[in-house]
Design an enzyme around this catalytic site. Structure first.
Site, PDB file in Angstrom:
ATOM      1  N   HIS A 460     -16.167  90.690  33.634  1.00 13.38           N
ATOM      2  CA  HIS A 460     -14.728  90.428  33.605  1.00 13.38           C
ATOM      3  C   HIS A 460     -13.926  91.438  32.789  1.00 13.38           C
ATOM      4  CE1 HIS A 460     -15.385  85.806  34.406  1.00 13.38           C
ATOM      5  NE2 HIS A 460     -15.660  86.555  35.452  1.00 13.38           N
TER       6      HIS A 460
HETATM    7  C1  LIG Z   1     -20.771  90.772  39.971  1.00 11.53           C
HETATM    8  C2  LIG Z   1     -19.418  90.202  39.685  1.00 11.53           C
HETATM    9  C3  LIG Z   1     -19.252  88.813  39.625  1.00 11.53           C
HETATM   10  C4  LIG Z   1     -17.995  88.285  39.361  1.00 11.53           C
HETATM   11  N1  LIG Z   1     -17.818  86.930  39.468  1.00 11.53           N
HETATM   12  C5  LIG Z   1     -16.556  86.424  39.423  1.00 11.53           C
HETATM   13  C6  LIG Z   1     -16.316  85.064  39.759  1.00 11.53           C
HETATM   14  O1  LIG Z   1     -17.212  84.315  40.137  1.00 11.53           O
HETATM   15  N2  LIG Z   1     -15.033  84.606  39.678  1.00 11.53           N
HETATM   16  C7  LIG Z   1     -14.005  85.416  39.284  1.00 11.53           C
HETATM   17  O2  LIG Z   1     -12.874  84.935  39.190  1.00 11.53           O
HETATM   18  N3  LIG Z   1     -14.214  86.718  38.970  1.00 11.53           N
HETATM   19  C8  LIG Z   1     -15.455  87.243  39.080  1.00 11.53           C
HETATM   20  N4  LIG Z   1     -15.657  88.570  38.858  1.00 11.53           N
HETATM   21  C9  LIG Z   1     -14.530  89.384  38.417  1.00 11.53           C
HETATM   22  C10 LIG Z   1     -13.497  89.652  39.499  1.00 11.53           C
HETATM   23  O3  LIG Z   1     -14.117  89.819  40.764  1.00 11.53           O
HETATM   24  C11 LIG Z   1     -12.679  90.888  39.104  1.00 11.53           C
HETATM   25  O4  LIG Z   1     -12.035  90.654  37.870  1.00 11.53           O
HETATM   26  C12 LIG Z   1     -11.605  91.229  40.122  1.00 11.53           C
HETATM   27  O5  LIG Z   1     -12.173  91.390  41.392  1.00 11.53           O
HETATM   28  C13 LIG Z   1     -10.893  92.507  39.681  1.00 11.53           C
HETATM   29  O6  LIG Z   1      -9.958  92.880  40.668  1.00 11.53           O
HETATM   30  P1  LIG Z   1      -9.272  94.313  40.636  1.00 11.53           P
HETATM   31  O7  LIG Z   1      -8.327  94.328  41.786  1.00 11.53           O
HETATM   32  O8  LIG Z   1      -8.753  94.571  39.283  1.00 11.53           O
HETATM   33  O9  LIG Z   1     -10.459  95.349  40.856  1.00 11.53           O
HETATM   34  P2  LIG Z   1     -11.512  95.463  42.042  1.00 11.53           P
HETATM   35  O10 LIG Z   1     -11.557  94.212  42.834  1.00 11.53           O
HETATM   36  O11 LIG Z   1     -12.768  95.942  41.433  1.00 11.53           O
HETATM   37  O12 LIG Z   1     -10.884  96.543  43.004  1.00 11.53           O
HETATM   38  C14 LIG Z   1     -10.748  97.901  42.729  1.00 11.53           C
HETATM   39  C15 LIG Z   1     -10.866  98.638  44.050  1.00 11.53           C
HETATM   40  O13 LIG Z   1     -10.373  99.949  43.891  1.00 11.53           O
HETATM   41  C16 LIG Z   1     -11.281 100.860  44.459  1.00 11.53           C
HETATM   42  N5  LIG Z   1     -11.103 102.115  43.753  1.00 11.53           N
HETATM   43  C17 LIG Z   1     -11.359 102.360  42.463  1.00 11.53           C
HETATM   44  N6  LIG Z   1     -11.028 103.629  42.148  1.00 11.53           N
HETATM   45  C18 LIG Z   1     -10.526 104.186  43.260  1.00 11.53           C
HETATM   46  C19 LIG Z   1     -10.012 105.473  43.550  1.00 11.53           C
HETATM   47  N7  LIG Z   1      -9.956 106.415  42.618  1.00 11.53           N
HETATM   48  N8  LIG Z   1      -9.582 105.718  44.814  1.00 11.53           N
HETATM   49  C20 LIG Z   1      -9.633 104.753  45.777  1.00 11.53           C
HETATM   50  N9  LIG Z   1     -10.126 103.512  45.534  1.00 11.53           N
HETATM   51  C21 LIG Z   1     -10.564 103.229  44.294  1.00 11.53           C
HETATM   52  C22 LIG Z   1     -12.632 100.214  44.240  1.00 11.53           C
HETATM   53  O14 LIG Z   1     -13.625 100.739  45.080  1.00 11.53           O
HETATM   54  C23 LIG Z   1     -12.311  98.758  44.521  1.00 11.53           C
HETATM   55  O15 LIG Z   1     -12.388  98.452  45.893  1.00 11.53           O
HETATM   56  C24 LIG Z   1     -16.891  89.150  39.102  1.00 11.53           C
HETATM   57  C25 LIG Z   1     -17.059  90.529  39.163  1.00 11.53           C
HETATM   58  C26 LIG Z   1     -18.294  91.063  39.467  1.00 11.53           C
HETATM   59  C27 LIG Z   1     -18.442  92.555  39.551  1.00 11.53           C
END
Ligand SMILES: Cc1cc2nc3c(=O)[nH]c(=O)nc-3n(C[C@H](O)[C@H](O)[C@H](O)COP(=O)(O)OP(=O)(O)OC[C@H]3O[C@@H](n4cnc5c(N)ncnc54)[C@H](O)[C@@H]3O)c2cc1C
Length: 526
Positions: A460
Site C-alpha cells: 500500500h
Molecule cells: C499485490 C497487491 C495486493 C493489493 N491488495 C489490495 C487489496 O486487496 N485492496 C486494496 O484496496 N488495495 C490493494 N492493493 C493496493 C492497490 O491496488 C493500490 O494502492 C492501487 O491500485 C494504486 O493505484 P494507482 O492508480 O495509484 O497505481 P497503479 O494501479 O499501480 O497504476 C499505475 C499504472 O501506471 C502505469 N505506469 C507507471 N509508470 C508509467 C509510465 N512511466 N508510463 C506509462 N505507464 C506507467 C503502471 O504500469 C500501472 O498500470 C494491492 C496492491 C498490490 C500490488
C-alpha cells in the site's frame, strides 16, 4: 495532439480515462507502460500471486531496511491495463472517516469525509444495494464472497470469542469489529478498473489507449507542461496535450517521472545533472506503507486453499465461477484499537485460509491458515529518489519501516491479539501446531525479532506526491502540481497520510473526484 494525456492505466488512470472521455467533444490519450490484461491469472481471484515477478509486475525491491535486519523487501506493482487493481487482493475497505477528515484539516479543502463520500458512492455498485454510506449505481462491483472457506467463518467466531464485535460493513457506520471481506469482483471474477471503467469506454472514438508505452519525461515549455515523451516498442515518441497531462503512474512511478522531468528537490536533481524546472522538495518524500506480519498455524483438516487447484475446483470455476478459485485469499478482516483512547483503529487483522509466506513463494507443504497483523498508522516515513537519469532504472525506494519504536510496539500488541484469536476454542477442531512465529517465541523481545526478520509490505505505498499546502506538498487540493502549469497527479501518491483501510478504494475515489475537478464540476458534500 490530444486534449488530455493520461500516463498510467491503473486504478486511477482507467477511472479518469472513462470519466474524461464521457464528453465526446474532448479527446483523451491513455498511455500504459504494460500490456493488455489478457492473462487468465488476472481474472481468477485466487491466482493473483501467480502474477508476481512476471512481466506483468514492475517487480520493485526496496533498499536494505536498517530496522528490518537490513532486508530488501519485494514490492509488486501491476504493469498492465488496470495496474495494481489487476493484481491486488480485491479487498474493498475504504478506511475510517477520520482519515479523510484529517486530510481535510491538513490544508486540503474538499477532502474531508463528507466531501469524498459522494465520490466513493459514485464509484460503487454494492451488490446488496446502496445505503447512506455506500453506492449502488457505480461501475465498480463490490460483492460478498461467493464461496467463502469454512475456516473463515471459524475465524469470525474466534474473533468474537476473543472480544471483537461483528460489524456489518467496514465502510458503514462502524469500522471496528470483524467481518468477511467485501471484494471487487463480479460474478466470481476480478473487477479491476480496467474491467469496470476502461472496457465500457473503449468503443468511444474520442478515447485512444496505447499499451507498451512508457512515459519517460514531461515535455515542458517555460513553466508549462505541454506533453509527454514516451518509449513504445523501442521507438521514442512524443504526444502533446492541449489542456493537461495527468500523471497516474502510482506511488513509485509518478514521483520518478516528476524527478526525471526536473520537478523535485533542486539539490537532488542538480546532483544528477537534471535541469530544474520546479524546485519541489516534497517529490518522493512522505512515503508511507502498511507493514504486515502474522501468525500462521498448521491446519489439521484438508479444507484450506492448498486444494484450490484440484481438477474439480478448476472445473467449478470454469463452469460456474464458484469454489475456492474465486477466493481473494484474504477472506476476512478485523479492525481494533490497541489502546482504548485512540480515535481510530491502529491494527487490522487479515485472515487467510492458507499459509502466506514470502508473498506466497515460500509456503510450506500441507494445510495451514494465517492471521496477518497490519500496522495501520505507521509513524515511520520514507522516501524515494532517482538512482540515475535512465527512466528504465528503478528508483531507490527507502520506506524506512520500523524507524519508529512505537510502530514496533503496536505490531507486537497486534501479534498478541492475533494469537489470542488463533487460540480461541472455535479453532480447536482445526488448529495444528503454530508454524509462525512458533510456540517458543513468547517474549516481547522475541516477537520484535520475529517481526524484524519476517514482516513484509501489505502493498500500500502512498504519499510520495502528497497534496497539501506545507513545504512538502507536491500538489494542491485540486491535484495540480505546484510550480508548473498543465500538470496534475491523480493516484495513490497524492494521499497526505495513509488511511486505515486498503488503498484501491481511496485511489478510485481520488480519480472520481479529480475528473470533476478537471471538468470544473462540484458535487455537494453529503
Ligand atoms: C499485490 C497487491 C495486493 C493489493 N491488495 C489490495 C487489496 O486487496 N485492496 C486494496 O484496496 N488495495 C490493494 N492493493 C493496493 C492497490 O491496488 C493500490 O494502492 C492501487 O491500485 C494504486 O493505484 P494507482 O492508480 O495509484 O497505481 P497503479 O494501479 O499501480 O497504476 C499505475 C499504472 O501506471 C502505469 N505506469 C507507471 N509508470 C508509467 C509510465 N512511466 N508510463 C506509462 N505507464 C506507467 C503502471 O504500469 C500501472 O498500470 C494491492 C496492491 C498490490 C500490488
Amino acid at each position: 495532439m490530444y486534449d488530455y494525456v493520461i500516463v498510467g492505466a491503473g486504478s486511477a488512470g482507467c477511472v479518469l480515462a472513462n470519466r474524461l472521455s464521457e464528453n465526446p467533444q474532448v479527446s483523451v490519450l491513455l498511455l500504459e507502460a504494460g500490456g493488455p490484461d489478457k492473462k487468465q491469472e488476472i481474472h481468477i481471484p485466487a491466482a493473483f500471486s501467480k502474477l508476481f515477478k512476471t512481466p506483468l509486475d514492475w517487480n520493485y525491491q526496496t533498499e536494505p531496511q536498517p530496522h528490518l535486519n537490513n532486508r530488501t523487501l519485494y514490492w509488486p506493482r501491476g504493469k498492465m491495463l488496470g495496474g495494481s487493481s489487476s493484481m491486488n487482493a480485491m479487498m474493498y475497505i475504504r478506511g475510517n472517516r477520520h482519515d479523510y477528515d484529517e486530510w481535510g484539516e491538513s490544508g486540503n479543502p474538499g477532502w474531508a469525509f463528507a466531501d469524498v463520500l459522494p465520490y466513493f458512492k459514485q464509484a460503487e455498485h454494492y451488490e446488496q444495494g446502496d445505503s447512506d454510506y455506500t453506492g449502488g449505481d457505480g461501475p465498480l462491483n463490490v460483492a460478498e464472497q461467493r464461496s467463502m472457506n469454512r475456516l473463515t467463518r471459524v475465524f469470525i467466531d474466534a474473533a468474537v470469542e476473543a472480544g471483537l464485535p461483528r460489524t456489518d460493513d467496514f465502510n458503514g457506520r462502524t469500522q471496528e469489529g470483524v467481518r468477511a471481506t467485501l471484494v471487487t469482483q463480479k460474478g466470481g471474477t476480478r473487477n479491476s478498473t480496467a474491467v469496470a471503467y476502461l472496457r465500457p469506454a473503449l468503443k468511444r472514438p474520442n478515447l485512444t489507449v496505447q499499451t507498451q508505452a512508457q512515459a519517460v519525461k514531461m515535455l515542458v515549455e517555460g513553466k508549462r507542461v505541454v506533453g509527454v515523451a514516451y518509449l513504445q516498442s523501442g521507438a521514442k515518441k512524443e504526444m502533446r496535450a492541449s489542456r493537461e497531462v495527468i500523471l497516474c503512474g502510482g506511488a513509485v512511478n509518478s514521483p520518478q517521472l516528476l524527478l526525471l522531468s526536473g520537478i523535485g528537490p533542486a539539490d537532488h536533481l542538480r546532483a544528477l545533472g537534471i535541469d530544474v524546472v520546479a524546485d519541489l522538495p516534497g517529490v518522493g518524500q512522505n512515503l508511507q506503507d502498511h507493514l504486515a506480519g502474522g501468525v500462521e498455524y498448521h491446519c489439521t483438516q484438508p479444507i484450506t486453499l492448498a486444494s484450490a487447484q484440484k481438477p474439480g475446483n478448476i472445473l467449478n470455476f470454469l463452469l460456474f465461477k464458484k469454489g475456492p478459485l474465486t477466493s481473494n485469499v484474504a477472506e476476512a478482516a478485523a479492525f481494533f484499537k490497541t489502546k482504548a483512547d485512540l480515535m481510530v483503529p491502529d491494527v487490522e487483522l487479515i485472515f487467510a485460509p492458507s499459509f502466506f509466506q514470502e508473498h506466497g513463494f515460500a509456503n510450506p507443504p500441507g494445510h495451514g491458515f494465517t492471521i496477518g497483523v497490519v500496522l495501520l498508522h505507521p509513524e515511520s516515513k520514507g522516501r524515494l529518489t532517482l538512482r540515475s537519469t535512465n527512466p528504465t532504472d528503478p528508483p531507490a525506494i527507502q520506506p524506512n519501516y520500523f524507524a519508529s519504536e512505537t510502530d514496533v510496539q503496536v505490531m507486537i500488541a497486534g501479534l498478541r491479539r492475533a494469537r489470542q484469536i488463533g487460540q480461541a476454542k472455535a479453532f480447536d477442531p482445526y488448529r495444528g501446531k503454530e508454524y509462525l512465529p512458533g510456540e517458543a517465541v513468547q517474549s516481547d523481545a522475541d516477537l520484535e525479532e520475529f517481526l524484524r526478520t519476517n514482516a513484509e509490505t501489505l502493498y500500500h505505498p502512498v504519499g510520495t506526491c502528497k497534496m497539501g499546502e506545507d513545504a512538502l506538498a507536491v500538489v494542491d487540493a485540486d491535484l495540480r502540481v505546484r510550480g508548473v502549469e498543465g500538470l496534475r497527479v491523480v493516484d495513490a501518491s497524492v494521499m497526505p497520510t495513509i488511511i486505515s483501510g486498503h488503498t484501491n478504494a481511496p485511489t478510485i475515489m481520488i480519480a472520481e473526484k479529480a475528473a470533476d475537478l478537471i471538468k470544473g464540476r462540484t458535487v455537494a458534500a453529503s
